[in-house]
Scaffold this motif. Structure first.
Motif, PDB file in Angstrom:
ATOM      1  N   GLU A   1      -3.345  11.403  -1.644  1.00 20.40           N
ATOM      2  CA  GLU A   1      -4.861  11.381  -0.209  1.00 20.40           C
ATOM      3  C   GLU A   1      -6.480  10.845  -0.297  1.00 20.40           C
ATOM      4  O   GLU A   1      -6.616  10.234   0.626  1.00 20.40           O
ATOM      5  N   ARG A   2      -7.076  11.132  -1.522  1.00 16.50           N
ATOM      6  CA  ARG A   2      -9.003  10.471  -1.124  1.00 16.50           C
ATOM      7  C   ARG A   2      -8.419   9.553  -1.569  1.00 16.50           C
ATOM      8  O   ARG A   2     -10.000   8.728  -0.839  1.00 16.50           O
ATOM      9  N   ILE A   3      -7.570   8.410  -2.110  1.00 16.25           N
ATOM     10  CA  ILE A   3      -7.741   6.806  -2.011  1.00 16.25           C
ATOM     11  C   ILE A   3      -8.200   6.038  -1.137  1.00 16.25           C
ATOM     12  O   ILE A   3      -8.190   5.462  -0.453  1.00 16.25           O
ATOM     13  N   GLU A   4      -6.653   6.900  -0.027  1.00 17.46           N
ATOM     14  CA  GLU A   4      -5.785   6.150   1.105  1.00 17.46           C
ATOM     15  C   GLU A   4      -7.661   6.778   2.459  1.00 17.46           C
ATOM     16  O   GLU A   4      -7.953   6.005   2.973  1.00 17.46           O
ATOM     17  N   LYS A   5      -7.999   7.512   2.140  1.00 17.60           N
ATOM     18  CA  LYS A   5      -8.922   7.712   3.133  1.00 17.60           C
ATOM     19  C   LYS A   5     -10.100   6.848   2.717  1.00 17.60           C
ATOM     20  O   LYS A   5     -10.761   6.409   3.748  1.00 17.60           O
ATOM     21  N   ALA A   6     -10.725   6.940   1.800  1.00 17.48           N
ATOM     22  CA  ALA A   6     -11.604   6.302   1.208  1.00 17.48           C
ATOM     23  C   ALA A   6     -11.181   4.409   2.184  1.00 17.48           C
ATOM     24  O   ALA A   6     -11.928   3.715   2.023  1.00 17.48           O
ATOM     25  N   LEU A   7     -10.162   4.123   1.789  1.00 16.32           N
ATOM     26  CA  LEU A   7      -9.731   2.902   2.087  1.00 16.32           C
ATOM     27  C   LEU A   7      -9.766   2.192   3.492  1.00 16.32           C
ATOM     28  O   LEU A   7     -10.529   1.203   4.002  1.00 16.32           O
ATOM     29  N   ARG A   8      -9.985   4.049   4.596  1.00 12.81           N
ATOM     30  CA  ARG A   8      -9.800   3.548   5.323  1.00 12.81           C
ATOM     31  C   ARG A   8     -11.135   3.077   6.092  1.00 12.81           C
ATOM     32  O   ARG A   8     -11.397   2.779   6.867  1.00 12.81           O
ATOM     33  N   LYS A   9     -12.332   3.397   4.876  1.00 16.23           N
ATOM     34  CA  LYS A   9     -13.679   3.308   5.950  1.00 16.23           C
ATOM     35  C   LYS A   9     -13.808   1.566   5.206  1.00 16.23           C
ATOM     36  O   LYS A   9     -15.123   1.422   5.115  1.00 16.23           O
ATOM     37  N   SER A  10     -13.117   0.633   4.284  1.00 18.88           N
ATOM     38  CA  SER A  10     -13.037  -0.717   4.265  1.00 18.88           C
ATOM     39  C   SER A  10     -13.605  -1.778   5.603  1.00 18.88           C
ATOM     40  O   SER A  10     -12.672  -1.411   6.497  1.00 18.88           O
ATOM     41  N   ASP A  11     -14.541  -2.319   5.753  1.00 20.98           N
ATOM     42  CA  ASP A  11     -14.605  -3.217   6.868  1.00 20.98           C
ATOM     43  C   ASP A  11     -14.064  -4.852   6.253  1.00 20.98           C
ATOM     44  O   ASP A  11     -15.055  -5.423   6.441  1.00 20.98           O
ATOM     45  N   ALA A  12     -13.705  -4.674   5.193  1.00 15.75           N
ATOM     46  CA  ALA A  12     -13.015  -6.065   4.289  1.00 15.75           C
ATOM     47  C   ALA A  12     -12.094  -6.756   4.292  1.00 15.75           C
ATOM     48  O   ALA A  12     -11.181  -6.208   5.176  1.00 15.75           O
ATOM     49  N   GLU A  13     -12.129  -7.545   3.853  1.00 20.93           N
ATOM     50  CA  GLU A  13     -10.775  -8.513   4.342  1.00 20.93           C
ATOM     51  C   GLU A  13      -9.111  -7.507   3.687  1.00 20.93           C
ATOM     52  O   GLU A  13      -7.909  -7.764   3.564  1.00 20.93           O
ATOM     53  N   TYR A  14      -9.835  -7.124   1.972  1.00 26.37           N
ATOM     54  CA  TYR A  14      -9.087  -6.904   1.217  1.00 26.37           C
ATOM     55  C   TYR A  14      -9.497  -5.122   0.472  1.00 26.37           C
ATOM     56  O   TYR A  14     -11.063  -6.099   0.129  1.00 26.37           O
ATOM     57  N   THR A  15      -8.720  -3.873  -0.287  1.00 25.63           N
ATOM     58  CA  THR A  15     -10.235  -3.534  -0.850  1.00 25.63           C
ATOM     59  C   THR A  15      -8.544  -2.424  -1.449  1.00 25.63           C
ATOM     60  O   THR A  15      -7.698  -2.434  -0.998  1.00 25.63           O
ATOM     61  N   GLU A  16      -9.448  -2.792  -2.938  1.00 23.85           N
ATOM     62  CA  GLU A  16      -8.793  -2.724  -3.851  1.00 23.85           C
ATOM     63  C   GLU A  16      -9.177  -0.961  -3.928  1.00 23.85           C
ATOM     64  O   GLU A  16     -10.478  -1.104  -4.426  1.00 23.85           O
TER      65      GLU A  16
END
Length: 454
Positions: free
Chosen positions: A3-18
């Protein structure tokens, strides 16, 4: 953690983020001579965010998991500053998976004093083997790494990666003549693999002492048979690194040499990188981009058959990703690395390989070496002369050198049994070392090898 990782990924405005987060529990005990030189344990936790914008990568590492969303923003901003072109990333199906390690004897439950006691016995065996033993180095290391990986495409993986090993080194001296014997064992099966290695300690000491009375090999060109450990190192160092596509893609000369479908070895040569072989140190179900590892033929029947890829190099070169993007820790980005690299078996028995050799060399193990493009120089741990079809005297200062493509063409016999020595150490590349890898092969006979010596 998911949940922590997926919540943080939703803050990305890049084409791809990991996001890759790792915890590492490790311990060590090192003897140098009679002294306990280093002992201790540690626990670390950290992570890395990697973001892709217009072909440019941005990174942010962290140790505080409460600020991962901020680190995602930082990585995205960095990528925007770098990216000026087109993002290329080979497509892979998103996966959700959890890989749990199984240890027969979990080294995390073994006290540091017991670990010290085990290797202290090995150290005493080496030091007391012979009066000519001058000193020793015996080093124990273990690490249990837990990796949480998630990306903006929906992949989420939890992976446990244990590794434990011991290195045994003996140094013998007679006047100005100094020789060294070396053995190592490493793997992920548990603490039991480093128990009961008294014979390994004896072997390291015996080799160091025996080499004191061995003559240097006479330099020249020989028919050389390399043992399974040395053939594995040859496959990894001399050829495997040439198959890493980040190296090929950035090097015009290697692009000309490493053309798929080109004959680069005799038809009995097969070199493979396989991250799925159970029990080896380079084995992982997924790489550090969440791509499944697989069996990759690099050379098949003497023909260049494949390369090793990250998702980015695969897309840029129009080939399939191979599951070879690996990072040594959360402090580093994944780069193209080998997993378990080996020469596949042929159909020759050892006696068949030596019986028609009037004057040759049987080279054993490796203690050092270097490669430069297609040129290599390897120092074998020792060697035995082959005279009139029989193994003869022990020799030292065995240095093999040559061009890897010429050497591959000169292989005329391949042994019928592949061995994967459970050796320690690891691979170094791009400032990331030592990365656990596996290597192996059968005995391999090569004609017309340049051997250095006196």
């Amino acid at each position: 953690m998911r949940e922590r990782i997926e919540k943080a990924l939703r803050k990305s405005d890049a084409e791809y983020t990991e996001i890759r987060i790792e915890s590492l529990t490790s311990s060590r005990a090192h003897f140098r001579g009679e002294e306990l030189d280093n002992i201790g344990s540690s626990k670390t936790l950290g992570g890395i965010v990697r973001a892709l914008v217009k072909g440019g990568w941005g990174y942010a590492t962290f140790n505080d998991l409460s600020n991962v969303e901020i680190r995602v923003k930082e990585a995205c901003e960095s990528a925007k500053l770098v990216g000026k072109g087109e993002s290329k990333l080979a497509e892979v199906e998103p996966v959700v998976d959890e890989i749990t390690a199984t240890l027969e004897k979990d080294f995390r439950n073994v006290s540091l004093s017991e670990k010290k006691s085990v290797i202290e016995e090995y150290n005493k065996i080496i030091l007391h083997y012979d009066d000519k033993i001058e000193t020793s180095t015996v080093a124990y290391n273990d690490g249990f790494r837990k990796v949480w990986y998630g990306n903006s495409e929906g992949t989420y993986i939890e992976d446990e990666r244990p590794d434990v090993g011991v290195m045994l080194s003996a140094t013998a001296r007679e006047g100005d003549n100094v020789q060294r014997g070396f053995e190592s064992v490493a793997g992920g099966a548990g603490f039991q693999i480093i128990e009961g290695l008294q014979e390994k300690a004896v072997a390291a000491a015996r080799r160091a002492v025996d080499l004191l009375s061995a003559p240097p090999v006479t330099g020249g060109r020989y028919t050389v048979i390399i043992n399974p450990k040395l053939s594995g190192v040859f496959a990894h160092e001399a050829f495997g690194h040439l198959s890493e596509s980040d190296f090929v893609y950035e090097n015009e000369r290697m692009k000309e040499l490493m053309v798929l479908g080109k004959r680069i070895g005799s038809d009995m040569v097969n070199i493979i990188d396989d991250g799925k072989i159970l029990g080896l140190r380079g084995t992982h179900k997924y790489d550090d981009e969440g791509v499944k590892t697989r069996k990759n033929y690099l050379i098949k029947d003497g023909i260049l058959a494949g390369r090793l890829h990250s998702r980015e190099t695969a897309a840029k070169m129009g080939e399939e990703p191979t599951g070879n993007a690996r990072a040594i820790s959360y402090k580093h980005q994944p780069i193209v690395r080998m997993t378990n690299t080996y020469i596949d078996k042929g159909n020759a028995g050892f006696q068949d390989m030596i019986k028609d050799v009037d004057l040759g060399l049987y080279a054993i193990d490796m203690v050092g070496g270097q490669t430069s493009m297609e040129m290599f120089t390897f120092s074998a741990a020792c060697g035995y002369m082959i005279r009139e079809g029989e193994i003869a005297e022990l020799v030292r200062d065995v240095v093999l050198t040559g061009n890897v493509f010429e050497t591959l063409m000169h292989i005329d016999m391949v042994g019928d049994t592949v061995e994967f020595p459970p050796a320690g150490g690891g691979c170094g590349k791009g400032g990331q070392a030592p990365l656990p890898v596996g290597f192996g092969g059968p005995c391999v006979r090569i004609q017309n090898v340049v051997v250095g010596g006196r």
